[in-house]
Structures are given as structure tokens and as C-alpha cells.
Motif scaffolding. Sequence first.
Motif, PDB file in Angstrom:
ATOM      1  N   LYS A 169       0.955   3.682  -2.160  1.00  0.00           N
ATOM      2  CA  LYS A 169       0.252   4.903  -2.562  1.00  0.00           C
ATOM      3  C   LYS A 169      -0.385   5.602  -1.374  1.00  0.00           C
ATOM      4  N   GLU A 170      -0.761   4.824  -0.369  1.00  0.00           N
ATOM      5  CA  GLU A 170      -1.365   5.393   0.837  1.00  0.00           C
ATOM      6  C   GLU A 170      -0.384   6.332   1.535  1.00  0.00           C
ATOM      7  N   LYS A 223       0.835  -1.203   0.000  1.00  0.00           N
ATOM      8  CA  LYS A 223       0.000   0.000   0.000  1.00  0.00           C
ATOM      9  C   LYS A 223       0.874   1.258   0.000  1.00  0.00           C
ATOM     10  N   THR A 227       2.308  -2.311  -7.177  1.00  0.00           N
ATOM     11  CA  THR A 227       3.447  -2.562  -6.312  1.00  0.00           C
ATOM     12  C   THR A 227       4.374  -3.610  -6.905  1.00  0.00           C
TER      13      THR A 227
END
Length: 372
Positions: free
Chosen positions: A134-135, A132, A169
Motif C-alpha cells: 500500500k505504501e 508494504k 498482503t
Amino acid sequence: MPKRDKNIKEITLKSGAKRYKYNTYIGLDPVTRKRAFANGTFRTYNEAKQSYDEVRAKGTKNYVKPKQKTVDDIYKVWFPAYQQTVKESTANKTKINYKVHIKPWFKNDYIDKINPIKFQKWVNELYKDLVKYKEVINRFGQIYDYASSLGYCERIYNPVNAVIIPKKTKRHRRNIKDNFYTLEQLQAFLKVAKKQNYRSYTYFLLLATTGLRKSEALALKWSDIDWDAGTVSVTKTLAVGIDNKLIVQTPKSLTSDRPIPLSKNMITVLKKYREKQNKIYSIIFHGFSDNYVNLSKPDRWLTAIYNADKSLKKITIHGFRHTYATLNKDQERTDVEAVMGHNSLEMTEHYTHATASGMERIRDNVNELDIK
């Protein structure tokens, strides 16, 4: 008397006091490529002259604007405000992400002088290390935009918009296509679990016959069970709060707050499990003193069961939720999703008008499967 620098201006304040100031061009900003200026006001000419000579010598490379703030300075102001807008578990996750993934790279960098090349390298590392990623990048973007609203940088130069962010990813994802049990595999697992420990047996039977999430089941109290209606109400979930403290908070979404039908056997097992307790506890899956167990506890229960029988197929705890969905695959999809608390506009509308007959169809199917 030595000749004074014409770039140092003498001014008179309303009070009549004398001050000395300058405003000088120091070059193009290396990040924004805009013309940069340095300025200041001082009590004496000598102070003004010394400052003027220093900023002219340094140019744009090391000049610090009077309002300049580091990324860490902004984070310390942004986070308390952000914390009030999200669940505590989300705030804790953000706090950890900043400490682990953002602070080591940008703590002392001035928010208005983030180097695009350095930022791209950071993005590339996140891409390799996190699923994750992008978070974390989006959180940085929020911090930058907040700094912009305070006047410490310009929104148009947000580094998130200036770099290439990979779409997927690079980190290998776990294969979850086979992360569920068939009815026969589930029965074999529960047979071993029942011999190994009755509490863990009850817990995994509940997950497999209700579709509950791990944290929802751990948050349950005996008062959540309606023995007459044969249902369990999901009104809360266990989570990790600020500084990794265990907390109870509202469910994941609007549709997560729901009643779930219990099979006849599940009711029988729950009653027997309660009888086995040495005293009356309020929490179903309690610790030694009627407290909530850690979120990692079910993983240890699962490991113990697999160690008891090496021939069992191994799935994750979330795999029991997948198992529930698979065992009910022939039922009305919206009925199954309403029971599972799936979060979508369609399911929110369906759940609002869910009928008792839909719940009973699910209960009848689980009863017919005779999961023990």
C-alpha cells in the motif's frame, strides 16, 4: 488553386502575421470517456492541414496533447520537492520503490491515460510480492495528484481510486509471536556471545537491557553516556540515505529522543569494552577508523553467535527489543514505553512528564534480573 479545408482557419496576429489553426473533435477519451479535441496553430496552411489530417486519422488512441507528460516526466519534477518534506532515509526508500516497482510498469505511460486494467494488474502483483504494498500504491497516488495540480491530468480520475486494493498482503509474514528470549534463554545466548566476540556481546547486551532499536545503538557515541547518572541519551539514529549512503539522522519520533537507564552490569561491561579498544574512539560500535559500521553488521554478528552454538534459540535483532519489553512486563506500562520510545500521543504526553522514579524502577528491575 485547390480548395482549402474549411476546418483550417486563417487568423491574423497583432503583429500582422498570418497563422493557420484548427480545433477538431477526435472522439471519446478511452479513459475518461469524455469528448476529446485536438488543436494547433501553424505558420503555413500546408503544415496545419498535414497535422489536422494526421490527428483525425489517429483519433483518441494515439493523440498526444500539447501538455501531455509521462509518469516518469512527472516523477522527475515531483521527487525533488517531495524529498524536502521527509527524512532522507524515507526519500531513499521512495526512490528505490519508484525505480523497482513503479518505473518498470509506467515509465512511458502518459499520466492522464493510465489504463485502469493495467493499473489493477500492477496492484495485484504488488499485493503478491510486497508486505508494504500500500505504501508504493500511495506514492503513485501522490505523483498523480501532483500532476493534477500542474494541470496534466484530472484529480478525479486518479487510478488509485478506480481499482480494488486488497486489505491484507498475500505474502507470507514472518511469525514474530515467539520472537523474544526468556531470561534463561537470554543468559544462554549472552554466555556464548561473550566467548565469541566482546563487541557483539556488548551490543546485544545493550539491546536486551535498554530496548534500543538496532540503528539507535549503532549511532551511539561515548559522549552519549552519562557515567554519573548511569544513563545513555538517544539523540540520533543510523539510516540509509539517498543512493544508499549511510547517514545519521534524528530519531524515529519525538519520543525516540530520550535518556535510558543503564543497569550496573551494563555500565561495567561498557567500561571494560572501552578498555579493550586499542585507542580512544568516539563511536561506541565503530569501524576500523572510527566510522559507523553498516546497518547489516549486527546481522553478521548474530549469525556468527548462532554458528558458534547451534542449540541457541534464534530470534531477529528486533527480537531483543521484544525481549526487553517481555522482561519488564510486570513494570508500569507507560514507564516501559517511555524508555523504549514508543510513538503515540499518550506516550508523548507521558514522556514529557516522566519522573526519575519511573526510570529508577526500570533500572532496579533490570538490575534484579542480573542479566550478564
